[in-house]
Enzyme design. Structure first.
Site, PDB file in Angstrom:
ATOM      1  N   GLY A 107     -10.837 -23.937  18.181  1.00 57.51           N
ATOM      2  CA  GLY A 107     -11.859 -22.961  17.822  1.00 57.51           C
ATOM      3  C   GLY A 107     -11.270 -21.585  17.581  1.00 57.51           C
ATOM      4  O   GLY A 107     -10.120 -21.306  17.931  1.00 57.51           O
ATOM      5  N   PHE A 146     -11.561 -12.792  19.577  1.00 60.75           N
ATOM      6  CA  PHE A 146     -10.393 -12.570  20.425  1.00 60.75           C
ATOM      7  C   PHE A 146      -9.121 -13.133  19.822  1.00 60.75           C
ATOM      8  O   PHE A 146      -8.023 -12.694  20.116  1.00 60.75           O
ATOM      9  CB  PHE A 146     -10.619 -13.253  21.773  1.00 60.75           C
ATOM     10  CG  PHE A 146     -10.768 -14.751  21.637  1.00 60.75           C
ATOM     11  CD1 PHE A 146      -9.661 -15.580  21.648  1.00 60.75           C
ATOM     12  CD2 PHE A 146     -12.016 -15.311  21.454  1.00 60.75           C
ATOM     13  CE1 PHE A 146      -9.797 -16.948  21.492  1.00 60.75           C
ATOM     14  CE2 PHE A 146     -12.158 -16.685  21.301  1.00 60.75           C
ATOM     15  CZ  PHE A 146     -11.051 -17.501  21.312  1.00 60.75           C
ATOM     16  N   VAL A 186      -8.174 -20.777  19.920  1.00 63.78           N
ATOM     17  CA  VAL A 186      -7.880 -21.718  20.994  1.00 63.78           C
ATOM     18  C   VAL A 186      -7.368 -23.008  20.372  1.00 63.78           C
ATOM     19  O   VAL A 186      -7.928 -23.503  19.382  1.00 63.78           O
ATOM     20  CB  VAL A 186      -9.129 -22.023  21.841  1.00 63.78           C
ATOM     21  CG1 VAL A 186      -8.796 -23.045  22.928  1.00 63.78           C
ATOM     22  CG2 VAL A 186      -9.684 -20.762  22.461  1.00 63.78           C
ATOM     23  N   LYS A 189      -5.290 -20.288  24.817  1.00 63.68           N
ATOM     24  CA  LYS A 189      -6.061 -19.242  24.144  1.00 63.68           C
ATOM     25  C   LYS A 189      -5.096 -18.145  23.745  1.00 63.68           C
ATOM     26  O   LYS A 189      -4.375 -17.610  24.599  1.00 63.68           O
ATOM     27  CB  LYS A 189      -7.138 -18.721  25.093  1.00 63.68           C
ATOM     28  CG  LYS A 189      -8.193 -17.833  24.463  1.00 63.68           C
ATOM     29  CD  LYS A 189      -9.313 -17.561  25.472  1.00 63.68           C
ATOM     30  CE  LYS A 189     -10.445 -16.769  24.853  1.00 63.68           C
ATOM     31  NZ  LYS A 189     -11.553 -16.537  25.826  1.00 63.68           N
ATOM     32  N   ASP A 193     -21.887 -13.492  29.514  1.00 64.65           N
ATOM     33  CA  ASP A 193     -22.059 -14.320  28.319  1.00 64.65           C
ATOM     34  C   ASP A 193     -22.279 -15.787  28.693  1.00 64.65           C
ATOM     35  O   ASP A 193     -21.667 -16.695  28.114  1.00 64.65           O
ATOM     36  CB  ASP A 193     -20.850 -14.182  27.389  1.00 64.65           C
ATOM     37  CG  ASP A 193     -21.154 -14.614  25.948  1.00 64.65           C
ATOM     38  OD1 ASP A 193     -22.342 -14.680  25.591  1.00 64.65           O
ATOM     39  OD2 ASP A 193     -20.196 -14.878  25.199  1.00 64.65           O
TER      40      ASP A 193
END
Length: 279
Positions: free
Chosen positions: A9, A13, A16, A47, A139
């Site tokens: 994904g 940021f 990943v 990540k 979140d």
């Protein structure tokens, strides 16, 4: 040594992907992940972000370290810096959730009420520990709740992931923010409208997740009214559909109290009849 695998994904940021460690594992927990007898290596999620833009990712690793040992939070197994295709990357290594996200689980599996109660209880146990450390996740949503295989029992553990927007309450006391933290349809009124954040924002979002598990579609798709609140912002008025179990209705009302100080805490919600279910 580790090898980057398929992309899982992307986000603001960075990205990943899978990471396979050969003859050992990630920096901080080598003894826990040592897998010399497994020729396939140890699979984690990595990540990554460009190093010059990795301040938030480095902060996320610090928060994961504070929560290490919480069985309801995805584990972090260290970090490193690599150069790939001429780009310097900062990487953190996370527990791989082979069961995917709760969002996928909600919309592909036939969840019964006991399943929903068990998932909710797991999330409350995770939030109780997160909040006890003075941290607000900010979140909570089905995309950030992952399913990790429990090899002993052959089922999945429900774990909270993605601390990229998390804050420490001691750093925020009395402060407001013009920058929204979270995903709008899961945001509590005080954060959406006033930029205020406390433990209660996670409780509101939890209620949204429980609602989504029950009605089997995102809360944004549920037929409900929006009301204008000025400054071009609109707040959803959540209307519960008929036929919900009484304990579920009462639970949701406890999570959706408009005044964040009136919302039940994670610890208090664990005593609610809705989650009175064996692990």
């Amino acid at each position: 040594m580790w090898i980057r695998g398929k992309l899982l994904g992307k986000g603001s940021f960075g990205f990943v992907s899978l990471a396979t460690f050969i003859n050992g594992a990630a920096a901080d927990h080598e003894e826990e992940l040592d897998n010399d007898d497994n020729d396939n290596g140890v699979v984690l999620a990595v990540k990554s972000a460009e190093f010059s833009y990795s301040k938030e990712l480095q902060k996320e690793r610090e928060l994961f370290a504070e929560l290490d040992g919480n069985p309801y939070v995805i584990r972090c197994f260290g970090a490193d810096v690599t150069e790939e295709d001429g780009v310097i990357l900062y990487n953190i290594f996370l527990e791989y959730a082979s069961g995917g996200s709760l969002r996928n689980y909600i919309h592909t599996e036939a969840l019964n009420l006991d399943d929903i109660k068990w998932i909710t209880k797991s999330l409350l146990l995770g939030l109780r520990e997160i909040h006890s450390k003075g941290i607000v996740h900010c979140d909570i949503k089905p995309d950030n709740i992952l399913l990790v295989l429990n090899e002993e029992r052959g089922n999945y553990l429900v774990k909270i992931a993605d601390l990229g927007l998390a804050i420490r309450m001691k750093d925020r006391k009395g402060k407001t923010s013009s920058e929204l933290r979270g995903t709008s349809i899961y945001m509590a009124p005080e954060s959406f409208l006033k930029g205020e954040y406390s433990y209660g924002v996670d409780i509101w979002a939890l209620g949204c997740c429980v609602f989504e598990m029950i009605i089997k579609k995102p809360i944004a798709d549920f037929d409900g009214d929006y009301v204008s609140v000025g400054d071009n912002k609109q707040q959803r008025v959540i209307q519960l559909p008929p036929g919900l179990p009484n304990d579920a209705v009462d639970f949701l009302k406890k999570t959706w109290k408009k005044n964040p100080e009136s919302r039940w805490s994670a610890d208090r919600l664990l005593s609610h009849p809705f989650v009175d279910i064996e692990d």
